[in-house]
Scaffold this active site. Structure first.
Site, PDB file in Angstrom:
ATOM      1  N   ASP A  80       0.845  -1.190   0.000  1.00 30.70           N
ATOM      2  CA  ASP A  80       0.000   0.000   0.000  1.00 30.70           C
ATOM      3  C   ASP A  80       0.883   1.244   0.000  1.00 30.70           C
ATOM      4  O   ASP A  80       2.076   1.186   0.346  1.00 30.70           O
ATOM      5  CB  ASP A  80      -0.944   0.010   1.201  1.00 30.70           C
ATOM      6  CG  ASP A  80      -0.209   0.006   2.533  1.00 30.70           C
ATOM      7  OD1 ASP A  80       0.694  -0.834   2.711  1.00 30.70           O
ATOM      8  OD2 ASP A  80      -0.522   0.852   3.389  1.00 30.70           O
ATOM      9  N   GLU A 143      -0.144  -0.943   5.736  1.00 31.92           N
ATOM     10  CA  GLU A 143       0.915  -0.449   6.610  1.00 31.92           C
ATOM     11  C   GLU A 143       0.770   1.040   6.878  1.00 31.92           C
ATOM     12  O   GLU A 143       1.032   1.510   7.986  1.00 31.92           O
ATOM     13  CB  GLU A 143       2.283  -0.745   5.981  1.00 31.92           C
ATOM     14  CG  GLU A 143       3.468  -0.574   6.928  1.00 31.92           C
ATOM     15  CD  GLU A 143       4.072   0.808   6.910  1.00 31.92           C
ATOM     16  OE1 GLU A 143       4.970   1.078   7.735  1.00 31.92           O
ATOM     17  OE2 GLU A 143       3.655   1.646   6.081  1.00 31.92           O
TER      18      GLU A 143
END
Length: 424
Positions: A80, A143
């Site tokens: 991400d 994250e």
């Protein structure tokens, strides 16, 4: 090891995976973090499977690539990204190469390093290397926005006790500060504006903010870098990672500074958040000073809400920080909190990674502490290890994020050597 034969393939794969906008988006059926994150994970795992590795997709929260047998060893990465933000001169999801740099959101944080580590596993496997440990290359999809991916992984699989995360700095990270993100609420009836908004993520320095229903003061605007655009006042800045707020230019600071000259209440808030009148940033230990980054703000119904990112020295109790926050007189809620990472500098993990770095680069390197938070703190013994080289400009969380082709080649060699040394 000769990694040059994998260089072109690796560059191509980084360019392709960058094209997925994997910033967290509203959940869709089977896609807890949105379509882009799921597509990135699918691309990565298909790439690994085509290399002959065993793979597992844990419901589009997180995936893993497995190589070897024995005691488990983790390489923790994430696919991400933070939102692109503004001001790019290259397509943030174009994967363009110009002047020997590969541009795109995630090239350094953290898609590029994830792909590089995957190609390192391929290179080692093709060479005939048989690790004495079961290497798990774990790739999360959340994250940047809360670590739900890691929490989900721990429910579905076994997290190794030891490993590294290529999501920080060289030469090697021995400690990471604690993280605390708060949403502060300041009552502000009859504010000098009717609407105020700025910022995208708690861990990104705000690069754009605006207010409506405000009086324009030419001298104050010039002083604080505020401009009148149509029916609103606008402040622009420069984004950076919230753990290093000094590397950015906070648009909220500019906007709040403008209104501080019109309203004593805003001036008090400005003093707490941007002049550190309570002395928060004086808190310090051997991992450095506390940093504070007010990154999101909104105003409605007489309430000014500000989300603040704090990186707390590893040995400072969170309660000590909250005691100072209480003196602001604002209600607050804790949005996100992570304990610090604090390793022994002489441990096997830290000393081995330091040695690999020095052997591969020819440069001496002292272990360092950072404010950034990596997946390494999800391990009993974890360390951050690259990809940011010392004395090179960082574009992580900034416009025109890039990784140089030269550094892709260097990282292939460094991570291959590190994986070999830690799992042989």
């Amino acid at each position: 090891m000769d990694t040059k034969r994998y260089f072109a393939e690796c560059v191509k794969s980084i360019s392709e995976i960058v094209k997925f906008d994997s910033a967290q988006a509203p959940a869709l059926p089977g896609m807890p973090f949105g379509k882009g994150a799921a597509e990135s994970l699918d691309y990565f795992l298909r790439l690994a499977k085509n290399m002959g590795f065993e793979t597992q997709n844990y419901d589009n929260y997180v995936g893993e690539v497995v190589f070897g047998e024995g005691e488990e060893f983790a390489i923790l990465c994430h696919l991400d990204v933070v939102p692109a933000g503004t001001g790019w001169t290259h397509d943030p999801f174009g994967g363009e190469i110009e002047n020997d740099n590969l541009y795109g959101r995630g090239t350094m944080d953290d898609k590029g390093p994830a792909v590089i580590c995957l190609y390192c596993l391929k290179a080692l496997k093709n060479e005939g290397f048989l690790p004495r440990k079961k290497i798990k290359l774990i790739v999360g999809c959340n994250e940047e926005s809360g670590w739900q991916c890691i929490e989900y992984y721990k429910k579905k699989a076994q997290m190794p006790a030891i490993g590294f995360s290529p999501d920080a700095d060289f030469p090697v990270i021995w400690a990471e500060k604690g993280i605390l993100q708060l949403r502060l609420q300041f009552p502000l009836e009859n504010a000098p504006f009717t609407l105020l908004s700025g910022g995208e993520r708690p861990n990104m320095v705000c690069d754009f903010a605006f207010a409506e229903g405000a009086r324009f003061d030419n001298a104050a605007a010039a002083k604080h870098g505020v401009a009148a655009e149509k029916d609103r006042l606008v402040a622009r800045g420069r984004s950076a990672h919230a753990s290093t707020p000094a590397e950015g230019d906070n648009a909220l600071k500019n906007l709040f500074g403008y209104f501080a000259e019109q309203d004593e209440r805003v001036a008090a808030i400005y003093g707490y958040l941007f002049e550190d009148n309570l002395g928060l940033t004086k808190l310090c230990d051997d991992t450095g000073h506390l940093t504070m980054s007010p990154d999101i703000a909104s105003y409605e119904n007489g309430m000014l809400a500000v989300t603040v990112d704090l990186r707390i020295p590893a040995t400072i109790p969170q309660e000590e920080v909250l005691h100072l926050i209480d003196q602001m007189g604002a209600n607050y809620e804790i949005l996100h909190s992570q304990n610090a990472l604090y390793n022994d500098k002489e441990s096997f993990m830290i000393s081995t990674l330091r040695r690999v770095y020095e052997e591969q680069t020819g440069q001496s390197g002292e272990p360092i502490a950072i404010g950034g938070g990596t997946y390494a703190r999800a391990l009993v013994s974890g360390a951050g290890f690259g990809p940011q080289f010392p004395n090179e400009p960082s574009t992580i969380h900034q416009k025109d994020e890039f990784i140089s082709l030269k550094n892709i080649e260097r990282l292939l060699n460094i991570y291959c050597a590190a994986i070999r040394e830690l799992t042989r």
